[in-house]
Design a protein around this motif. Structure first.
Motif, PDB file in Angstrom:
ATOM      1  N   LEU A 223      24.664  -4.820 -61.241  1.00  0.00           N
ATOM      2  CA  LEU A 223      25.277  -4.316 -62.415  1.00  0.00           C
ATOM      3  C   LEU A 223      26.221  -5.529 -62.923  1.00  0.00           C
ATOM      4  CD1 LEU A 223      24.084  -1.630 -61.140  1.00  0.00           C
ATOM      5  CD2 LEU A 223      26.446  -0.570 -62.132  1.00  0.00           C
ATOM      6  N   HIS A 224      25.791  -6.679 -63.246  1.00  0.00           N
ATOM      7  CA  HIS A 224      26.539  -7.824 -63.505  1.00  0.00           C
ATOM      8  C   HIS A 224      26.848  -7.996 -65.141  1.00  0.00           C
ATOM      9  CE1 HIS A 224      22.856  -9.591 -64.616  1.00  0.00           C
ATOM     10  NE2 HIS A 224      22.255  -9.740 -63.593  1.00  0.00           N
ATOM     11  N   GLU A 225      26.119  -7.289 -65.945  1.00  0.00           N
ATOM     12  CA  GLU A 225      26.348  -7.516 -67.260  1.00  0.00           C
ATOM     13  C   GLU A 225      27.634  -6.819 -67.644  1.00  0.00           C
ATOM     14  OE1 GLU A 225      22.949  -6.247 -69.576  1.00  0.00           O
ATOM     15  OE2 GLU A 225      21.568  -7.668 -68.488  1.00  0.00           O
ATOM     16  N   ARG A 226      28.492  -7.497 -68.148  1.00  0.00           N
ATOM     17  CA  ARG A 226      29.942  -6.774 -68.329  1.00  0.00           C
ATOM     18  C   ARG A 226      30.087  -6.228 -69.848  1.00  0.00           C
ATOM     19  NH1 ARG A 226      29.973  -6.436 -63.534  1.00  0.00           N
ATOM     20  NH2 ARG A 226      29.998  -8.587 -62.272  1.00  0.00           N
ATOM     21  N   ALA A 227      30.721  -5.125 -69.828  1.00  0.00           N
ATOM     22  CA  ALA A 227      31.148  -4.584 -71.063  1.00  0.00           C
ATOM     23  C   ALA A 227      32.726  -4.066 -70.909  1.00  0.00           C
ATOM     24  CB  ALA A 227      30.306  -3.430 -71.254  1.00  0.00           C
ATOM     25  N   PRO A 228      33.517  -4.755 -71.542  1.00  0.00           N
ATOM     26  CA  PRO A 228      34.986  -4.350 -71.437  1.00  0.00           C
ATOM     27  C   PRO A 228      35.282  -2.847 -71.776  1.00  0.00           C
ATOM     28  CG  PRO A 228      34.735  -6.400 -72.686  1.00  0.00           C
ATOM     29  CD  PRO A 228      33.365  -5.617 -72.451  1.00  0.00           C
ATOM     30  N   GLU A 229      35.857  -2.368 -70.766  1.00  0.00           N
ATOM     31  CA  GLU A 229      36.374  -0.929 -70.896  1.00  0.00           C
ATOM     32  C   GLU A 229      35.173   0.172 -70.647  1.00  0.00           C
ATOM     33  OE1 GLU A 229      39.644  -0.200 -70.990  1.00  0.00           O
ATOM     34  OE2 GLU A 229      39.870  -2.381 -70.792  1.00  0.00           O
ATOM     35  N   ALA A 230      34.043  -0.215 -70.360  1.00  0.00           N
ATOM     36  CA  ALA A 230      32.812   0.886 -70.199  1.00  0.00           C
ATOM     37  C   ALA A 230      33.150   1.589 -68.997  1.00  0.00           C
ATOM     38  CB  ALA A 230      31.670   0.116 -70.110  1.00  0.00           C
TER      39      ALA A 230
END
Length: 246
Positions: free
Chosen positions: A190-197
């Motif tokens: 789980l290295h793909e980042r999505a701010p505030e997800a």
């Protein structure tokens, strides 16, 4: 609001796999997102799905920042370093592993720590959660799928959500690892980042005309289970839920 459920290379026949994981593990990636459990002969016994994670500390971010600064400003390494407070500050995050299921007879539901909906391994839904890890221990959280009953399963969506704490997956080191009854383990970082997800659909298990496959999803959403439900058309009823204090 937290949602709680109420109700081979060059040959066409060879799976295109990415052995990029540690110790020969298969890694599901954007380039090679699928894996056939049927072709692997892994449709019996238990499929173990494990979420392991640990909270990043302030030093993790400090090391990354120092490397970045060093590349942009190479002469800064000769300057005295600023003295920082002793002891890394832990970021408060609680990751949960969960699974929405749909069986061939049309029954649907969820298995998750929230509400202690732990499922059952030897009766429908043939999916069971080991328990709730709130602190990122070494063993993490594990879901077991009874593949002896794979013919009765239509689809399973394995997902991870942040129940409490900072709503940012970049504050954790997280990995979902699947251990089939036969063949290599399968890793999804789980290295793909999505701010505030706050939630992430990680992998889908589907039974399509008798062939059981895994497909990497890695879709982040900013809500909880109900938003994942809408994204995948599960059609469950959801309400607010809480965990007991520890």
């Amino acid at each position: 609001m937290w949602d709680k459920f109420l109700g081979g290379w060059g040959r066409p026949s060879t799976q295109q796999l990415d052995f990029g994981g540690a110790n020969g593990a298969v890694e599901l990636t954007k380039r090679h997102p699928t894996f056939s459990l049927t072709k692997q002969g892994a449709v019996t016994g238990n499929l173990r799905v494990n979420l392991s994670w640990r909270m990043r500390t302030s030093s993790d971010f400090g090391e990354r920042a120092s490397l970045s600064e060093g590349l942009r400003h190479p002469l800064r390494k000769f300057r005295p370093e600023m003295v920082q407070a002793q002891g890394p500050a832990f970021v408060n995050v609680d990751l949960d592993l969960a699974c929405m299921y749909e069986l061939q007879d049309g029954s649907k539901g969820v298995v998750q720590p929230l509400g202690s909906i732990l499922g059952s391994l030897n009766s429908p839904p043939y999916v069971q959660l080991s328990g709730d890890d709130r602190f990122g221990s070494g063993s993490g959280e594990t879901i077991y799928v009874n593949m002896d009953h794979h013919a009765e399963i239509k689809r399973l969506l394995i997902f991870v959500y942040i129940y409490d704490g900072t709503p940012a997956f970049d504050r954790t080191h997280a990995m979902v690892t699947l251990y089939p009854g036969n063949g290599p383990r399968i890793e999804i970082a789980l290295h793909e980042r999505a701010p505030e997800a706050r939630s992430c659909a990680v992998v889908m298990l589907e039974n399509n005309k008798g062939e059981v496959t895994l497909r990497r999803e890695m879709k982040y959403v900013y809500g909880f289970q109900a938003e994942l439900d809408r994204l995948y058309g599960w059609g469950l009823q959801w309400g607010r839920g809480y965990k007991t204090k520890v």
